[in-house]
Design a protein around this motif. Structure first.
Motif, PDB file in Angstrom:
ATOM      1  N   LEU A  56      27.582  79.907  31.157  1.00  0.00           N
ATOM      2  CA  LEU A  56      27.778  78.565  30.622  1.00  0.00           C
ATOM      3  C   LEU A  56      27.142  78.508  29.237  1.00  0.00           C
ATOM      4  CD1 LEU A  56      27.415  75.224  32.540  1.00  0.00           C
ATOM      5  CD2 LEU A  56      26.440  75.469  30.260  1.00  0.00           C
ATOM      6  N   THR A  57      27.921  78.056  28.246  1.00  0.00           N
ATOM      7  CA  THR A  57      27.485  78.039  26.852  1.00  0.00           C
ATOM      8  C   THR A  57      27.759  76.679  26.236  1.00  0.00           C
ATOM      9  OG1 THR A  57      28.056  80.386  26.666  1.00  0.00           O
ATOM     10  CG2 THR A  57      27.742  79.191  24.611  1.00  0.00           C
ATOM     11  N   THR A  58      26.887  76.247  25.342  1.00  0.00           N
ATOM     12  CA  THR A  58      27.101  75.015  24.595  1.00  0.00           C
ATOM     13  C   THR A  58      27.935  75.326  23.360  1.00  0.00           C
ATOM     14  OG1 THR A  58      24.968  74.137  25.329  1.00  0.00           O
ATOM     15  CG2 THR A  58      26.008  73.062  23.438  1.00  0.00           C
ATOM     16  N   LEU A  59      29.143  74.764  23.299  1.00  0.00           N
ATOM     17  CA  LEU A  59      30.026  74.958  22.152  1.00  0.00           C
ATOM     18  C   LEU A  59      29.691  73.981  21.027  1.00  0.00           C
ATOM     19  CD1 LEU A  59      32.580  76.355  20.944  1.00  0.00           C
ATOM     20  CD2 LEU A  59      33.920  74.522  22.026  1.00  0.00           C
ATOM     21  N   ALA A  60      29.384  72.747  21.398  1.00  0.00           N
ATOM     22  CA  ALA A  60      29.037  71.726  20.401  1.00  0.00           C
ATOM     23  C   ALA A  60      28.148  70.681  21.048  1.00  0.00           C
ATOM     24  CB  ALA A  60      30.295  71.074  19.830  1.00  0.00           C
ATOM     25  N   GLN A  61      27.205  70.162  20.278  1.00  0.00           N
ATOM     26  CA  GLN A  61      26.298  69.128  20.772  1.00  0.00           C
ATOM     27  C   GLN A  61      25.591  68.488  19.586  1.00  0.00           C
ATOM     28  OE1 GLN A  61      22.995  70.453  23.263  1.00  0.00           O
ATOM     29  NE2 GLN A  61      23.000  68.520  24.387  1.00  0.00           N
ATOM     30  N   ASN A  62      25.293  67.205  19.710  1.00  0.00           N
ATOM     31  CA  ASN A  62      24.476  66.538  18.694  1.00  0.00           C
ATOM     32  C   ASN A  62      23.814  65.317  19.299  1.00  0.00           C
ATOM     33  OD1 ASN A  62      27.666  65.902  17.738  1.00  0.00           O
ATOM     34  ND2 ASN A  62      26.404  64.091  18.129  1.00  0.00           N
ATOM     35  N   GLY A  63      22.862  64.744  18.564  1.00  0.00           N
ATOM     36  CA  GLY A  63      22.152  63.565  19.020  1.00  0.00           C
ATOM     37  C   GLY A  63      23.003  62.322  18.952  1.00  0.00           C
ATOM     38  N   LYS A  67      36.777  75.918  49.411  1.00  0.00           N
ATOM     39  CA  LYS A  67      36.106  75.456  48.191  1.00  0.00           C
ATOM     40  C   LYS A  67      34.699  76.014  48.167  1.00  0.00           C
ATOM     41  CE  LYS A  67      34.454  71.061  50.099  1.00  0.00           C
ATOM     42  NZ  LYS A  67      34.571  69.595  50.078  1.00  0.00           N
ATOM     43  N   GLU A  68      34.148  76.111  46.971  1.00  0.00           N
ATOM     44  CA  GLU A  68      32.789  76.605  46.805  1.00  0.00           C
ATOM     45  C   GLU A  68      32.203  76.032  45.528  1.00  0.00           C
ATOM     46  OE1 GLU A  68      32.638  80.833  45.275  1.00  0.00           O
ATOM     47  OE2 GLU A  68      34.753  80.741  45.909  1.00  0.00           O
ATOM     48  N   VAL A  69      30.881  75.946  45.484  1.00  0.00           N
ATOM     49  CA  VAL A  69      30.203  75.565  44.254  1.00  0.00           C
ATOM     50  C   VAL A  69      30.305  76.734  43.285  1.00  0.00           C
ATOM     51  CG1 VAL A  69      27.980  74.990  43.209  1.00  0.00           C
ATOM     52  CG2 VAL A  69      28.632  73.962  45.394  1.00  0.00           C
ATOM     53  N   LEU A  70      30.719  76.451  42.067  1.00  0.00           N
ATOM     54  CA  LEU A  70      30.813  77.486  41.054  1.00  0.00           C
ATOM     55  C   LEU A  70      29.417  77.779  40.510  1.00  0.00           C
ATOM     56  CD1 LEU A  70      32.788  79.221  39.355  1.00  0.00           C
ATOM     57  CD2 LEU A  70      32.761  77.377  37.663  1.00  0.00           C
ATOM     58  N   THR A  71      28.997  79.004  40.625  1.00  0.00           N
ATOM     59  CA  THR A  71      27.678  79.400  40.128  1.00  0.00           C
ATOM     60  C   THR A  71      27.752  79.638  38.629  1.00  0.00           C
ATOM     61  OG1 THR A  71      27.122  80.454  42.234  1.00  0.00           O
ATOM     62  CG2 THR A  71      25.815  81.089  40.314  1.00  0.00           C
ATOM     63  N   VAL A  72      26.922  78.917  37.878  1.00  0.00           N
ATOM     64  CA  VAL A  72      26.891  79.081  36.424  1.00  0.00           C
ATOM     65  C   VAL A  72      25.490  79.497  35.988  1.00  0.00           C
ATOM     66  CG1 VAL A  72      28.805  77.521  35.941  1.00  0.00           C
ATOM     67  CG2 VAL A  72      26.496  76.591  36.149  1.00  0.00           C
ATOM     68  N   SER A  73      25.400  79.973  34.751  1.00  0.00           N
ATOM     69  CA  SER A  73      24.189  80.654  34.300  1.00  0.00           C
ATOM     70  C   SER A  73      23.017  79.740  33.972  1.00  0.00           C
ATOM     71  CB  SER A  73      24.513  81.507  33.066  1.00  0.00           C
ATOM     72  OG  SER A  73      25.019  80.691  32.008  1.00  0.00           O
ATOM     73  N   LYS A  74      23.267  78.438  33.817  1.00  0.00           N
ATOM     74  CA  LYS A  74      22.163  77.521  33.546  1.00  0.00           C
ATOM     75  C   LYS A  74      22.503  76.147  34.090  1.00  0.00           C
ATOM     76  CE  LYS A  74      23.640  76.433  28.785  1.00  0.00           C
ATOM     77  NZ  LYS A  74      23.215  76.419  27.362  1.00  0.00           N
ATOM     78  N   PRO A  75      21.488  75.293  34.278  1.00  0.00           N
ATOM     79  CA  PRO A  75      21.743  73.978  34.879  1.00  0.00           C
ATOM     80  C   PRO A  75      22.670  73.121  34.021  1.00  0.00           C
ATOM     81  CG  PRO A  75      19.397  74.512  34.908  1.00  0.00           C
ATOM     82  CD  PRO A  75      20.051  75.533  34.037  1.00  0.00           C
ATOM     83  N   ASN A  76      23.393  72.250  34.698  1.00  0.00           N
ATOM     84  CA  ASN A  76      24.285  71.305  34.032  1.00  0.00           C
ATOM     85  C   ASN A  76      24.224  69.997  34.805  1.00  0.00           C
ATOM     86  OD1 ASN A  76      26.629  70.622  32.183  1.00  0.00           O
ATOM     87  ND2 ASN A  76      27.559  70.297  34.191  1.00  0.00           N
ATOM     88  N   ASN A  77      24.269  68.848  34.115  1.00  0.00           N
ATOM     89  CA  ASN A  77      24.051  67.586  34.820  1.00  0.00           C
ATOM     90  C   ASN A  77      25.188  66.575  34.736  1.00  0.00           C
ATOM     91  OD1 ASN A  77      23.799  66.635  32.194  1.00  0.00           O
ATOM     92  ND2 ASN A  77      21.569  66.414  32.285  1.00  0.00           N
ATOM     93  N   CYS A  78      26.317  66.940  34.118  1.00  0.00           N
ATOM     94  CA  CYS A  78      27.431  65.987  34.032  1.00  0.00           C
ATOM     95  C   CYS A  78      28.704  66.739  33.684  1.00  0.00           C
ATOM     96  CB  CYS A  78      27.142  64.918  32.973  1.00  0.00           C
ATOM     97  SG  CYS A  78      28.480  63.720  32.736  1.00  0.00           S
ATOM     98  N   VAL A  79      29.772  66.437  34.401  1.00  0.00           N
ATOM     99  CA  VAL A  79      31.095  66.986  34.074  1.00  0.00           C
ATOM    100  C   VAL A  79      32.071  65.832  33.947  1.00  0.00           C
ATOM    101  CG1 VAL A  79      32.999  68.480  34.773  1.00  0.00           C
ATOM    102  CG2 VAL A  79      30.640  69.138  35.316  1.00  0.00           C
ATOM    103  N   ASP A  80      32.671  65.716  32.774  1.00  0.00           N
ATOM    104  CA  ASP A  80      33.724  64.725  32.557  1.00  0.00           C
ATOM    105  C   ASP A  80      35.047  65.494  32.442  1.00  0.00           C
ATOM    106  OD1 ASP A  80      35.199  62.409  31.872  1.00  0.00           O
ATOM    107  OD2 ASP A  80      33.508  61.556  30.806  1.00  0.00           O
TER     108      ASP A  80
END
Length: 372
Positions: free
Chosen positions: A314-321, A270-283
């Motif tokens: 890593l890209t944001t596909l959708a997000q809102n407040g 196993k390894e940590v997947l390196t992504v292009s920007k920080p991320n703080n939660c995975v559901d």
């Protein structure tokens, strides 16, 4: 809400005052929306699929049946006076399929992720952690015949927080987001069960896990770094890529992992997947194996993210407040399912501390995104 205010005011003969309140209410809402949008970007355009009644208040797991029917689990953890149920999606609406059996000690049914096995039966993870920290969660098997529910039996007991379920060939992989070990109270794990084991368990006694140990069914474990949310929930959503590698991510700190398997489906590395920007939660997460693109829910940030597994972008596909989701916007997304070019989204709407979503509201929704 404005309609009810108006009717009440007419009944009291105070229409003028009501219209004033309506104007003030609208102005207040607009101010709130503007303030929210300045702190959380609005990205993408999710569409409202359906609005659910209160008795289906936390939509969660999604699975596609062999005949193409999409099934939805609802644990009702935001208001568990309602029982946990299984629904199916027909067109853009939902239909009741079955109540689900309660756990004998907690008196609740808490279905989370679910997946159809090679035997045609539907397996779901149970999350009893909010009802009991004493390893009351289970893996359940719903016998299915001609699209009809048959017997529902536990096939694995002794889990802490059952979460994701994935079938890969004749092997079922499952995450437990709270599999603590001696000396590690922030642990989680992936478990591995064969079809032969589960078939035997369904016909007799369920597999009983050895708690707080490297039970023989543990594939690998993880440790969550606790941040300002105070959450130590670990491995959550899970799926595999076109090469057969498993991927999961931790809910509490957002770390993504790649787990390589041996040809027999056992652990290799196993390894940590390196992504292009920080991320703080995975559901919840799913992988489009045709493109090796991961789609996952960042419940904390009210977002759907994508990861190009070839290069880690890593890209944001959708997000809102913060929103109640009545117009289809995201309201703490917890699970995604890809069927054709439609990405189904379960809006769980049961926030924790430091989440963009602040309150569990009275609007319960499913959304989708049409992928081009």
């Amino acid at each position: 809400m404005i309609r009810y205010i108006l009717l009440g005011c007419i009944g009291l003969g105070l229409l003028a005052r009501c219209q004033q309140k309506q104007t003030e209410s609208t102005a207040s809402s607009d101010t709130t929306a503007t303030a929210t949008e300045t702190t959380v970007p609005t990205v993408g355009n999710p569409v409202l699929m359906t609005t659910l009644p209160d008795k289906y208040n936390t939509p969660d797991g999604l699975a596609v049946a062999p005949d193409g029917t999409v099934y939805l689990s609802v644990p009702n953890l935001a208001d568990n006076t309602y029982p946990g149920v299984l629904l199916k999606i027909v067109g853009d609406s939902v239909q009741f399929v079955s109540d689900l059996p309660i756990q004998p000690d907690t008196k609740h049914a808490c279905p989370m992720d679910l997946a159809f096995g090679p035997d045609g039966n539907l397996y779901y993870a149970e999350n009893q952690y909010e009802n009991s920290k004493d390893f009351k969660s289970r893996l359940m098997c719903i016998g299915m015949k001609g699209g009809k529910v048959q017997a529902i039996r536990p096939v694995v007991t002794g889990l802490a927080l059952g979460n994701a379920v994935v079938w890969k060939g004749n092997t079922l992989y499952m995450t437990d987001s709270q599999w603590d070990m001696p000396g590690d109270t922030t642990g989680s794990a992936i478990f591995r069960f064969t079809l032969a084991e589960l078939t035997k368990a369904a016909a007799g006694s369920p597999i009983t896990l050895k708690q707080r140990t490297m039970d023989p069914h543990v594939l690998t474990t993880f440790t969550t770094k606790v941040n300002e949310t105070g959450l130590d929930n670990g491995a959550d959503g899970m799926d595999y890529d076109s090469q057969g590698n498993l991927y999961t991510g931790t809910f509490g700190d957002g770390t993504l992992y790649k787990v390589t398997l041996k040809p027999d489906g056992t652990f290799a590395s196993k390894e940590v997947l390196t992504v292009s920007k920080p991320n703080n939660c995975v559901d919840g997460l799913i992988i489009d194996r045709a493109t090796n693109t991961m789609y996952f829910c960042n419940s904390r940030e009210n977002a759907i993210m994508t990861v190009n597994l070839a290069n880690g972008t890593l890209t944001t596909l959708a997000q809102n407040g913060d929103t109640d989701g009545h117009d289809g916007r995201l309201d703490q997304p917890a699970e995604v399912l890809l069927k054709g070019k439609r990405l189904y989204i379960s809006n769980y709407d049961k926030p924790d501390k430091k989440f963009v979503n602040k309150n569990a509201d009275e609007v319960h929704t499913m959304s989708y995104i049409d992928l081009k």
